[in-house]
Structure formats: structure tokens, C-alpha cells
Write a protein that holds these residues in place. Structure first.
Motif, PDB file in Angstrom:
ATOM      1  N   ILE A  78       0.866  -1.178   0.000  1.00  0.00           N
ATOM      2  CA  ILE A  78       0.000   0.000   0.000  1.00  0.00           C
ATOM      3  C   ILE A  78       0.901   1.226   0.000  1.00  0.00           C
ATOM      4  CG2 ILE A  78      -1.750   1.280   1.282  1.00  0.00           C
ATOM      5  CD1 ILE A  78      -2.494  -1.524   2.522  1.00  0.00           C
ATOM      6  N   SER A  79       0.794   2.045  -1.035  1.00  0.00           N
ATOM      7  CA  SER A  79       1.617   3.251  -1.131  1.00  0.00           C
ATOM      8  C   SER A  79       1.165   4.276  -0.109  1.00  0.00           C
ATOM      9  CB  SER A  79       1.522   3.849  -2.532  1.00  0.00           C
ATOM     10  OG  SER A  79       2.118   2.987  -3.467  1.00  0.00           O
ATOM     11  N   LEU A  80       2.137   4.892   0.535  1.00  0.00           N
ATOM     12  CA  LEU A  80       1.825   5.926   1.516  1.00  0.00           C
ATOM     13  C   LEU A  80       1.612   7.264   0.812  1.00  0.00           C
ATOM     14  CD1 LEU A  80       4.378   5.132   4.357  1.00  0.00           C
ATOM     15  CD2 LEU A  80       2.027   4.352   4.111  1.00  0.00           C
ATOM     16  N   PRO A  81       0.660   8.054   1.305  1.00  0.00           N
ATOM     17  CA  PRO A  81       0.429   9.371   0.699  1.00  0.00           C
ATOM     18  C   PRO A  81       1.558  10.342   1.066  1.00  0.00           C
ATOM     19  CG  PRO A  81      -0.947   9.108   2.626  1.00  0.00           C
ATOM     20  CD  PRO A  81      -0.250   7.788   2.412  1.00  0.00           C
ATOM     21  N   ASP A  82       1.701  11.396   0.273  1.00  0.00           N
ATOM     22  CA  ASP A  82       2.679  12.430   0.599  1.00  0.00           C
ATOM     23  C   ASP A  82       2.235  13.183   1.840  1.00  0.00           C
ATOM     24  OD1 ASP A  82       4.364  11.817  -1.517  1.00  0.00           O
ATOM     25  OD2 ASP A  82       3.271  13.110  -2.899  1.00  0.00           O
ATOM     26  N   LEU A  83       3.169  13.775   2.527  1.00  0.00           N
ATOM     27  CA  LEU A  83       2.890  14.476   3.783  1.00  0.00           C
ATOM     28  C   LEU A  83       1.854  15.579   3.602  1.00  0.00           C
ATOM     29  CD1 LEU A  83       3.608  14.757   6.754  1.00  0.00           C
ATOM     30  CD2 LEU A  83       5.430  16.308   6.111  1.00  0.00           C
ATOM     31  N   SER A  84       1.781  16.159   2.420  1.00  0.00           N
ATOM     32  CA  SER A  84       0.839  17.260   2.188  1.00  0.00           C
ATOM     33  C   SER A  84      -0.610  16.784   2.053  1.00  0.00           C
ATOM     34  CB  SER A  84       1.241  18.021   0.931  1.00  0.00           C
ATOM     35  OG  SER A  84       1.199  17.154  -0.182  1.00  0.00           O
ATOM     36  N   ASP A  85      -0.828  15.481   1.820  1.00  0.00           N
ATOM     37  CA  ASP A  85      -2.189  14.967   1.656  1.00  0.00           C
ATOM     38  C   ASP A  85      -2.961  15.022   2.974  1.00  0.00           C
ATOM     39  OD1 ASP A  85      -1.530  14.445  -0.920  1.00  0.00           O
ATOM     40  OD2 ASP A  85      -1.414  12.271  -0.706  1.00  0.00           O
ATOM     41  N   LYS A  86      -4.269  15.205   2.894  1.00  0.00           N
ATOM     42  CA  LYS A  86      -5.116  15.280   4.087  1.00  0.00           C
ATOM     43  C   LYS A  86      -5.107  13.975   4.862  1.00  0.00           C
ATOM     44  CE  LYS A  86      -8.247  18.822   2.462  1.00  0.00           C
ATOM     45  NZ  LYS A  86      -9.612  19.170   2.098  1.00  0.00           N
ATOM     46  N   GLN A  87      -5.031  12.846   4.147  1.00  0.00           N
ATOM     47  CA  GLN A  87      -5.006  11.546   4.815  1.00  0.00           C
ATOM     48  C   GLN A  87      -3.776  11.448   5.715  1.00  0.00           C
ATOM     49  OE1 GLN A  87      -4.717   8.229   2.151  1.00  0.00           O
ATOM     50  NE2 GLN A  87      -4.658   6.726   3.779  1.00  0.00           N
ATOM     51  N   ALA A  88      -2.645  11.921   5.240  1.00  0.00           N
ATOM     52  CA  ALA A  88      -1.423  11.870   6.031  1.00  0.00           C
ATOM     53  C   ALA A  88      -1.516  12.802   7.232  1.00  0.00           C
ATOM     54  CB  ALA A  88      -0.229  12.252   5.169  1.00  0.00           C
ATOM     55  N   ALA A  89      -2.119  13.955   7.052  1.00  0.00           N
ATOM     56  CA  ALA A  89      -2.218  14.930   8.133  1.00  0.00           C
ATOM     57  C   ALA A  89      -3.125  14.449   9.263  1.00  0.00           C
ATOM     58  CB  ALA A  89      -2.727  16.255   7.588  1.00  0.00           C
ATOM     59  N   SER A  90      -3.989  13.483   8.995  1.00  0.00           N
ATOM     60  CA  SER A  90      -4.909  13.014  10.026  1.00  0.00           C
ATOM     61  C   SER A  90      -4.277  11.988  10.965  1.00  0.00           C
ATOM     62  CB  SER A  90      -6.162  12.421   9.378  1.00  0.00           C
ATOM     63  OG  SER A  90      -5.813  11.236   8.684  1.00  0.00           O
ATOM     64  N   GLY A  91      -2.973  11.877  10.987  1.00  0.00           N
ATOM     65  CA  GLY A  91      -2.305  10.992  11.926  1.00  0.00           C
ATOM     66  C   GLY A  91      -1.833   9.686  11.335  1.00  0.00           C
ATOM     67  N   GLY A  92      -2.071   9.458  10.041  1.00  0.00           N
ATOM     68  CA  GLY A  92      -1.632   8.229   9.402  1.00  0.00           C
ATOM     69  C   GLY A  92      -0.168   8.299   9.019  1.00  0.00           C
ATOM     70  N   LEU A  93       0.326   7.221   8.475  1.00  0.00           N
ATOM     71  CA  LEU A  93       1.694   7.188   7.983  1.00  0.00           C
ATOM     72  C   LEU A  93       1.764   7.925   6.661  1.00  0.00           C
ATOM     73  CD1 LEU A  93       2.424   3.448   8.727  1.00  0.00           C
ATOM     74  CD2 LEU A  93       3.184   5.411  10.047  1.00  0.00           C
ATOM     75  N   SER A  94       2.923   8.501   6.351  1.00  0.00           N
ATOM     76  CA  SER A  94       3.043   9.261   5.115  1.00  0.00           C
ATOM     77  C   SER A  94       4.480   9.297   4.625  1.00  0.00           C
ATOM     78  CB  SER A  94       2.546  10.695   5.324  1.00  0.00           C
ATOM     79  OG  SER A  94       3.353  11.340   6.286  1.00  0.00           O
ATOM     80  N   ASN A  95       4.643   9.732   3.379  1.00  0.00           N
ATOM     81  CA  ASN A  95       5.962  10.009   2.820  1.00  0.00           C
ATOM     82  C   ASN A  95       6.407  11.352   3.376  1.00  0.00           C
ATOM     83  OD1 ASN A  95       6.349   7.836   0.974  1.00  0.00           O
ATOM     84  ND2 ASN A  95       4.878   8.781  -0.404  1.00  0.00           N
ATOM     85  N   VAL A  96       7.448  11.375   4.150  1.00  0.00           N
ATOM     86  CA  VAL A  96       7.916  12.648   4.691  1.00  0.00           C
ATOM     87  C   VAL A  96       9.074  13.225   3.881  1.00  0.00           C
ATOM     88  CG1 VAL A  96       7.120  12.219   7.038  1.00  0.00           C
ATOM     89  CG2 VAL A  96       9.379  11.457   6.369  1.00  0.00           C
ATOM     90  N   ASP A  97       9.735  12.401   3.099  1.00  0.00           N
ATOM     91  CA  ASP A  97      10.853  12.845   2.285  1.00  0.00           C
ATOM     92  C   ASP A  97      10.378  13.008   0.846  1.00  0.00           C
ATOM     93  OD1 ASP A  97      13.197  13.141   0.806  1.00  0.00           O
ATOM     94  OD2 ASP A  97      14.308  11.721   2.040  1.00  0.00           O
ATOM     95  N   PRO A  98      10.493  14.193   0.261  1.00  0.00           N
ATOM     96  CA  PRO A  98      10.011  14.391  -1.116  1.00  0.00           C
ATOM     97  C   PRO A  98      10.810  13.603  -2.151  1.00  0.00           C
ATOM     98  CG  PRO A  98      11.181  16.329  -0.349  1.00  0.00           C
ATOM     99  CD  PRO A  98      11.067  15.407   0.828  1.00  0.00           C
ATOM    100  N   PHE A  99      11.976  13.080  -1.772  1.00  0.00           N
ATOM    101  CA  PHE A  99      12.803  12.324  -2.709  1.00  0.00           C
ATOM    102  C   PHE A  99      12.611  10.814  -2.587  1.00  0.00           C
ATOM    103  CE2 PHE A  99      15.049  16.350  -2.060  1.00  0.00           C
ATOM    104  CZ  PHE A  99      15.017  16.817  -3.361  1.00  0.00           C
ATOM    105  N   LEU A 100      11.643  10.386  -1.786  1.00  0.00           N
ATOM    106  CA  LEU A 100      11.341   8.963  -1.630  1.00  0.00           C
ATOM    107  C   LEU A 100       9.849   8.714  -1.780  1.00  0.00           C
ATOM    108  CD1 LEU A 100      13.414   7.857   1.512  1.00  0.00           C
ATOM    109  CD2 LEU A 100      13.875   7.281  -0.859  1.00  0.00           C
ATOM    110  N   LYS A 101       9.505   7.578  -2.345  1.00  0.00           N
ATOM    111  CA  LYS A 101       8.133   7.072  -2.341  1.00  0.00           C
ATOM    112  C   LYS A 101       8.187   5.788  -1.529  1.00  0.00           C
ATOM    113  CE  LYS A 101       5.930   9.995  -4.978  1.00  0.00           C
ATOM    114  NZ  LYS A 101       4.908  10.860  -4.430  1.00  0.00           N
ATOM    115  N   VAL A 102       7.181   5.580  -0.688  1.00  0.00           N
ATOM    116  CA  VAL A 102       7.202   4.453   0.245  1.00  0.00           C
ATOM    117  C   VAL A 102       5.903   3.668   0.146  1.00  0.00           C
ATOM    118  CG1 VAL A 102       7.446   3.796   2.676  1.00  0.00           C
ATOM    119  CG2 VAL A 102       8.638   5.816   1.818  1.00  0.00           C
ATOM    120  N   ALA A 103       6.016   2.348   0.239  1.00  0.00           N
ATOM    121  CA  ALA A 103       4.858   1.458   0.328  1.00  0.00           C
ATOM    122  C   ALA A 103       5.110   0.485   1.477  1.00  0.00           C
ATOM    123  CB  ALA A 103       4.644   0.711  -0.978  1.00  0.00           C
ATOM    124  N   VAL A 104       4.034   0.054   2.123  1.00  0.00           N
ATOM    125  CA  VAL A 104       4.141  -0.899   3.231  1.00  0.00           C
ATOM    126  C   VAL A 104       3.198  -2.077   2.997  1.00  0.00           C
ATOM    127  CG1 VAL A 104       4.879   0.800   4.951  1.00  0.00           C
ATOM    128  CG2 VAL A 104       2.460   0.384   4.612  1.00  0.00           C
TER     129      VAL A 104
END
Length: 186
Positions: free
Chosen positions: A48-74
Motif C-alpha cells: 500500500i503506497s503511503l500518501p505524501d505528507l501534504s495529503d489530508k489523509q497523512a495529516a490526520s495521523g496516518g503514515l506518510s511520505n515525509v521525504d520528497p525524494f522517496l516514495k514508500v509502500a508498506v
């Protein structure tokens, strides 16, 4: 003697107060560990790909991509029925993969430089499953890296580098095509 009694009494009262504060604050922190947060993202045995930090889903306390030079999936997994097969073709740029147990202890990690031909081909299995695989390895597993995982549950983090915005689509495709699935009996 009065000073010693006072010091001991103050220490005991302070320790009791500290324990009460810790016990009352535990519900606030329960369920915020990484494994629980990964499980809340979606079904098991699937990256499952993590959303970028700027996304609303990430801001609601979920996991997110915090580094703009990386894409992450878990991907969270359960080994109780079958080992987990991890597959992905060589990525557009650097990628890394790490396996964690349910307590967020890193069990194994690798990257495209330490893999065979730059592809991700690994198998996560319990010690009993590893012994069974080594007794009768399948032809499909001859190039696989076998990772022994002592527990039955855990999660995998797959990262890929995005050195420039033009690489973002390729990085997302790499993560979307990555496989985290139970090993079939074929």
C-alpha cells in the motif's frame, strides 16, 4: 533521621505519582505503534503506497511520505499459513526493502545493490517454513533471498528514490507493481 525519613517518603510519593501518570496516559498511546498503524492502512499481503505528507489523509495521523525524494509502500503480513513472497522488477532508481517484526524491530534489509540483478526477489518465512523450503526448494525460488522471521506477523517497508519530479510516475509504478503475497503451492 528525620531528613532520611523525609527523603524516603518524598521518593515513594513521587514514584507513586509517576506510576499513576504513566498508567493513566497509556490509553492515549495504545494503538499508535507502527505495526498497528500499518495494519490500519488496508488489507494484508499487499503493498500500500503511503500518501505524501501534504495529503489530508497523512495529516490526520496516518503514515506518510515525509521525504520528497522517496516514495514508500508498506505491506503487513501473517506467516501462519504460508511464507510471504516479495517480488518487484528493477526500479527506475535506487530502492530498498526492510522487514520488521510486529514490535518494529528490523529483521532484515536489502537494496537494489545487494539484490540479484537489481530485482526484488525475497521470501519471508518462519524457521519451520525455512527448513521445509530448504529440504525441497522449488525451481522458482533458486534466486530468492530467504529471510527467516521468528514471529508470525510483521510488516515490510519498500522505498524507492525519486531524484527528480520526472521520476515520480516511474517510482509509483514500481511500488504499484511490487508483490507481497503468500507463497503459492505451485
Amino acid at each position: 533521621m528525620n531528613r532520611l525519613t523525609y527523603a524516603v517518603l518524598t521518593g515513594l510519593i513521587g514514584a507513586a505519582l509517576l506510576h499513576i501518570i504513566i498508567i493513566l496516559s497509556l490509553p492515549h498511546f495504545t494503538g499508535r505503534d507502527a505495526f498497528t498503524r500499518v495494519k490500519m492502512l488496508g488489507p494484508s499481503h499487499r503493498f500500500i503506497s503511503l500518501p505524501d505528507l501534504s495529503d489530508k489523509q497523512a495529516a490526520s495521523g496516518g503514515l506518510s511520505n515525509v521525504d520528497p525524494f522517496l516514495k514508500v509502500a508498506v505491506c503487513h503480513f501473517d506467516l501462519s499459513l504460508a511464507p510471504i513472497r516479495l517480488l518487484a522488477p528493477a526500479g527506475p532508481s535506487f530502492w530498498s526493502m526492510a522487514v520488521y517484526d510486529q514490535d518494529s524491530n528490523e529483521v532484515f534489509s536489502m537494496n537494489d545493490r545487494t539484490s540479484v540483478g537489481g530485482d526484488l526477489d525475497a521470501l519471508v518465512a518462519s524457521p519451520v517454513q525455512v527448513a521445509q523450503i530448504r529440504k525441497a526448494p522449488g525451481a522458482a525460488l533458486t534466486q530468492s533471498i530467504i529471510v527467516e522471521h521468528r514471529g508470525t506477523t510483521g510488516y515490510i517497508v519498500l522505498r524507492t528514490m525519486v531524484p527528480a519530479p520526472s521520476f515520480a510516475a516511474q517510482a509509483e509504478t514500481f511500488l504499484d507493481e511490487a508483490v507481497c503475497a503468500p507463497l503459492s503451492g505451485d
